[in-house]
Each structure stands twice: as structure tokens, then as C-alpha cells.
Design a protein around this motif. Structure first.
Motif, PDB file in Angstrom:
ATOM      1  N   GLU A 213     100.928 104.516  49.315  1.00 15.76           N
ATOM      2  CA  GLU A 213     101.892 103.495  49.745  1.00 15.76           C
ATOM      3  C   GLU A 213     102.634 102.908  48.545  1.00 15.76           C
ATOM      4  OE1 GLU A 213     101.005 101.008  53.593  1.00 15.76           O
ATOM      5  OE2 GLU A 213      99.256 100.909  52.265  1.00 15.76           O
ATOM      6  N   LEU A 214     103.938 102.802  48.710  1.00 12.38           N
ATOM      7  CA  LEU A 214     104.784 102.209  47.676  1.00 12.38           C
ATOM      8  C   LEU A 214     104.801 100.694  47.819  1.00 12.38           C
ATOM      9  CD1 LEU A 214     107.048 102.538  45.454  1.00 12.38           C
ATOM     10  CD2 LEU A 214     108.671 102.614  47.366  1.00 12.38           C
ATOM     11  N   LEU A 215     104.826 100.008  46.686  1.00  9.39           N
ATOM     12  CA  LEU A 215     105.028  98.562  46.690  1.00  9.39           C
ATOM     13  C   LEU A 215     106.085  98.229  45.637  1.00  9.39           C
ATOM     14  CD1 LEU A 215     102.454  95.773  47.078  1.00  9.39           C
ATOM     15  CD2 LEU A 215     104.141  95.588  45.255  1.00  9.39           C
ATOM     16  N   TRP A 317     101.826 101.669  43.310  1.00  7.21           N
ATOM     17  CA  TRP A 317     101.355 102.507  44.422  1.00  7.21           C
ATOM     18  C   TRP A 317      99.896 102.161  44.712  1.00  7.21           C
ATOM     19  CZ3 TRP A 317     104.577 106.413  46.554  1.00  7.21           C
ATOM     20  CH2 TRP A 317     105.790 106.597  45.879  1.00  7.21           C
ATOM     21  N   THR A 318      99.561 102.094  45.976  1.00  6.75           N
ATOM     22  CA  THR A 318      98.171 101.942  46.399  1.00  6.75           C
ATOM     23  C   THR A 318      97.883 103.013  47.444  1.00  6.75           C
ATOM     24  OG1 THR A 318      98.807 100.326  48.108  1.00  6.75           O
ATOM     25  CG2 THR A 318      98.125  99.455  45.961  1.00  6.75           C
ATOM     26  N   LYS A 319      96.601 103.181  47.742  1.00  7.73           N
ATOM     27  CA  LYS A 319      96.202 104.114  48.784  1.00  7.73           C
ATOM     28  C   LYS A 319      96.024 103.370  50.102  1.00  7.73           C
ATOM     29  CE  LYS A 319      93.968 107.490  45.752  1.00  7.73           C
ATOM     30  NZ  LYS A 319      92.707 108.235  45.443  1.00  7.73           N
ATOM     31  N   LEU A 320      96.293 104.070  51.191  1.00  6.84           N
ATOM     32  CA  LEU A 320      96.239 103.440  52.516  1.00  6.84           C
ATOM     33  C   LEU A 320      94.911 102.740  52.769  1.00  6.84           C
ATOM     34  CD1 LEU A 320      97.994 105.978  54.926  1.00  6.84           C
ATOM     35  CD2 LEU A 320      98.696 103.627  54.455  1.00  6.84           C
ATOM     36  N   GLN A 321      93.825 103.357  52.305  1.00  4.24           N
ATOM     37  CA  GLN A 321      92.510 102.793  52.588  1.00  4.24           C
ATOM     38  C   GLN A 321      92.187 101.576  51.722  1.00  4.24           C
ATOM     39  OE1 GLN A 321      93.181 105.821  51.373  1.00  4.24           O
ATOM     40  NE2 GLN A 321      91.596 106.581  49.965  1.00  4.24           N
ATOM     41  N   THR A 324      92.373  95.946  50.783  1.00  5.14           N
ATOM     42  CA  THR A 324      91.949  94.729  50.080  1.00  5.14           C
ATOM     43  C   THR A 324      92.612  94.658  48.705  1.00  5.14           C
ATOM     44  OG1 THR A 324      89.811  94.720  51.222  1.00  5.14           O
ATOM     45  CG2 THR A 324      89.986  93.422  49.201  1.00  5.14           C
ATOM     46  N   LYS A 325      92.599  95.790  48.001  1.00  8.10           N
ATOM     47  CA  LYS A 325      93.225  95.829  46.672  1.00  8.10           C
ATOM     48  C   LYS A 325      94.725  95.583  46.783  1.00  8.10           C
ATOM     49  CE  LYS A 325      92.030  98.776  43.410  1.00  8.10           C
ATOM     50  NZ  LYS A 325      91.906 100.014  42.560  1.00  8.10           N
ATOM     51  N   ARG A 326      95.359  96.180  47.781  1.00 10.61           N
ATOM     52  CA  ARG A 326      96.801  96.007  47.956  1.00 10.61           C
ATOM     53  C   ARG A 326      97.142  94.545  48.203  1.00 10.61           C
ATOM     54  NH1 ARG A 326     101.179  99.264  49.085  1.00 10.61           N
ATOM     55  NH2 ARG A 326     102.892  98.314  50.264  1.00 10.61           N
ATOM     56  N   HIS A 327      96.378  93.891  49.081  1.00  7.69           N
ATOM     57  CA  HIS A 327      96.635  92.483  49.384  1.00  7.69           C
ATOM     58  C   HIS A 327      96.442  91.621  48.140  1.00  7.69           C
ATOM     59  CE1 HIS A 327      96.821  88.747  51.660  1.00  7.69           C
ATOM     60  NE2 HIS A 327      95.696  88.372  51.075  1.00  7.69           N
TER      61      HIS A 327
END
Length: 348
Positions: A213-215, A317-321, A324-327
Motif C-alpha cells: 500500500e502506498l502512503l 509503503w506498508t503491507k496490507l497486513q 497497526t504499523k500503518r496507522h
């Protein structure tokens, strides 16, 4: 009536090097758009939600009262298509009304998504479709590029925004030979230039891993890419060679869905760009962007400043799973006064 939408862009890798002939870069098309609606009209009329109604004559350069202002891309695109028409089967042209609406701003500010390239592509594409002239993506890229290349302010640009606007998705792009194109413009009809193979030009779509996932983090400070290309006389040979290798590593990592290789290659390209811009005395890093680079190291995720720096955007970039890290990363960006943008990669 015909309406088309043209996506904005973000650079993933290869910035600054991408302004040199034969150099590789990777550009992302994103899901914010400029829209172009064209229909028959009693006379030629172009309107823009940003600029109002164009008051001049579209196809005659000497009668263009706004030749040096914001309308120049629109009017030059019209002239480019007018020069291209004699090589087609179109014998009679009908006046049109063209309405341009931009979605590449936020709260009235540009957010670094390549409005210049999108404008050139959109006007060219709208006119080609209006006059029912078949075209390939390569031909559209060339016509939009010729539009910008004939405007002094844009001649040093990479044309990566054009590549993303035309091809969509993730685009691997190697820039054409600018010396060759300059010579062609002085010796060859425009229609022939479009049909010729352009030395060194490469364009292809790359694979997008479905679980990545792109951020996008926006500094809320607009950058002027063209001014950022004004550099001190520095020998770019070492930088260009290194960038070429690294950008290809980024492309391979995407194709193979290799997360670790992707993260390492982006970090390497970032380091190369920082070294080069310091040597060339180019304003590139800001406190916000430095903070972003610290954050991606802290969170151990791939990321990089996007584009010319000194404002605009950075990518992670983060992974879909890893929700928690993305947030947590998003919250850290907000705390650092970096505004997350709801952008995804756009595929046609």
C-alpha cells in the motif's frame, strides 16, 4: 460531447537524473485528475476552472496575448495538434468548446501532482478524440512532450509527468535524446517526428504488488520543480551511473515483489539524490522532509522524497497486513505536520 480524465503523478525513483537523456526513472499515476470536456461550438472557446475564459486566438502564436502566462501549455497544445492535422485524413476542422477542470489541488494549493504534464496530455487527447484521429499511447506521449518541449520553461524537464498521465499505473521511463529532438524540430515536420522512433526513449508499465500500500505525505508547502532544476555546474557522470543502476533495481524489486530489495533500492536512490543535490547546491531537503526520512527508518518501511523536494510530497509503503504499523506511521506524520493524502495508484 466527450469527457476524458487525466491522472496526476508522483515520482518514485530517478529524480534529477531523469532530466538527462537516456536516464531511467519510475513514475506513479495517482487517482486525482484533470478533466477535459470537448464539444462542438460556434467558435473556438476554452474555459478553465482555474484560469477563466481564454481571450486570445488559439492557433496563432503571434496573436496570443497571454503567451508567457499560465495559458501557454493549453495554447501550445492546440498549436501542436494543428501542426499534426495535415498528416491525418482530416481536411476540415470544426470549432469546439473545451472545458478544463482540475482536481490536482487541495484547499486551493497545488500538491505536486504534475499539472503541467496532465494539461498537455489532456488538451492533446481531447482534440485528437474530437477530430476522431486514431492514436497510440506512444503518439500521445510524443505530442504532449512536443507541446512542453517547445516552451522554454519546460525544456529541461524530465517529462515524467507526461509518461504517467498517458500510461497510468507504475511507469518505467527512460528519457529521449533531447539533442536529437531539438534538431528534429528545426528540420522535420512535426507529424514525421511523432511517427519516428525517438532515440533512447523507453516506456513500459511495471507490476504493482497487490499487498503493498502506498502512503503519500504532503508537506503543505508547494515546490517549483523547474526552479529546482537550476543547478551549479557539477559533473553528473557518477550520479547518473549510480541512479541508472539503482532505478533498475527498484523496477526489478517491484516485478519480483521483493520487499527488502525494494526498501534497500529506494534508500540507495534517496542517498544518491541527497549527495547530488548538495553538490549542485539545489534546495532539496527541508526539516519536514528530513523528519519524514527519519520516520521511515524508525518504522523500517520503504520510502523516499518524491520529485524535486524542497516541499511537496514524500512516499512510504506498508503491507496490507500491517494495519497497526500503518496507522502508527500516519499518526507520526500528522504529528510532524505532514498531511497524509488519500492517494492510490491509478490504472486505466
Amino acid at each position: 460531447m466527450t469527457t476524458i480524465k487525466v491522472p496526476g503523478k508522483l515520482f518514485l525513483a530517478g529524480e534529477f537524473a531523469a532530466t538527462y537523456s537516456g536516464q531511467a526513472s519510475i513514475v506513479l499515476a495517482v487517482n486525482r485528475f484533470m478533466r477535459f470536456t470537448i464539444q462542438p461550438h460556434d467558435n473556438y472557446q476554452i474555459t478553465s476552472d482555474q484560469l477563466g475564459i481564454y481571450p486570445g486566438l488559439l492557433f496563432e502564436k503571434e496573436n496570443n496575448p497571454l503567451n508567457d502566462d499560465a495559458w501557454q501549455i493549453v495554447t501550445q497544445a492546440c498549436r501542436t495538434i494543428a501542426a499534426y492535422l495535415p498528416a491525418t485524413k482530416i481536411k476540415h476542422t470544426q470549432p469546439f468548446q473545451l472545458q478544463i477542470t482540475s482536481g490536482l489541488e487541495l484547499d486551493g494549493q497545488k500538491i505536486g501532482l504534475g499539472s503541467s504534464g496532465a494539461t498537455a496530455v489532456g488538451v492533446c487527447q481531447a482534440l485528437l478524440m474530437y477530430y476522431q484521429i486514431p492514436f497510440t499511447k506512444y503518439e500521445l506521449f510524443k505530442l504532449a512532450t512536443l507541446t512542453l518541449f517547445q516552451l522554454p520553461h519546460f525544456q529541461k524537464g524530465s517529462m515524467g509527468d507526461v509518461a504517467a498521465a498517458v500510461f497510468g499505473g507504475i511507469v518505467y521511463y527512460e528519457k529521449f535524446d533531447t539533442n536529437w529532438l531539438t534538431h528534429q524540430l528545426s528540420t522535420t515536420p512535426l507529424s514525421n517526428i511523432v511517427q519516428n522512433n525517438w532515440p533512447q526513449l523507453q516506456l513500459k508499465n511495471l507490476h504493482q504488488p497487490k499487498t503493498w500500500e502506498l502512503l503519500v505525505a504532503w508537506t503543505q508547502s508547494p515546490a517549483d520543480t523547474q526552479n529546482s532544476l537550476q543547478r551549479l555546474p557539477v559533473d553528473p557522470t557518477t550520479f547518473l551511473s549510480a541512479s541508472q543502476t539503482t532505478v533498475k533495481q527498484v523496477a526489478t524489486a517491484l516485478e519480483n515483489e521483493s520487499w527488502t530489495a525494494f526498501q534497500q533500492a529506494l534508500a540507495q536512490n534517496q542517498s544518491e539524490i541527497i549527495t547530488y543535490t548538495k553538490a549542485a547546491n539545489i534546495n532539496y531537503q527541508t526539516s519536514q522532509l528530513d523528519h519524514f526520512l527519519q520516520l521511515i527508518q524508525t518504522f523500517a518501511i520503504p520510502g523516499k522524497i518524491s520529485g524535486a523536494g524542497n516541499g511537496d510530497n514524500a512516499l512510504a509503503w506498508t503491507k496490507l497486513q500491517d494495519t497497526t504499523k500503518r496507522h502508527a506511521f500516519i499518526q507520526a506524520c500528522i504529528k510532524a505536520d505532514l498531511r497524509p493524502l488519500p492517494l492510490t495508484i491509478y490504472h486505466e
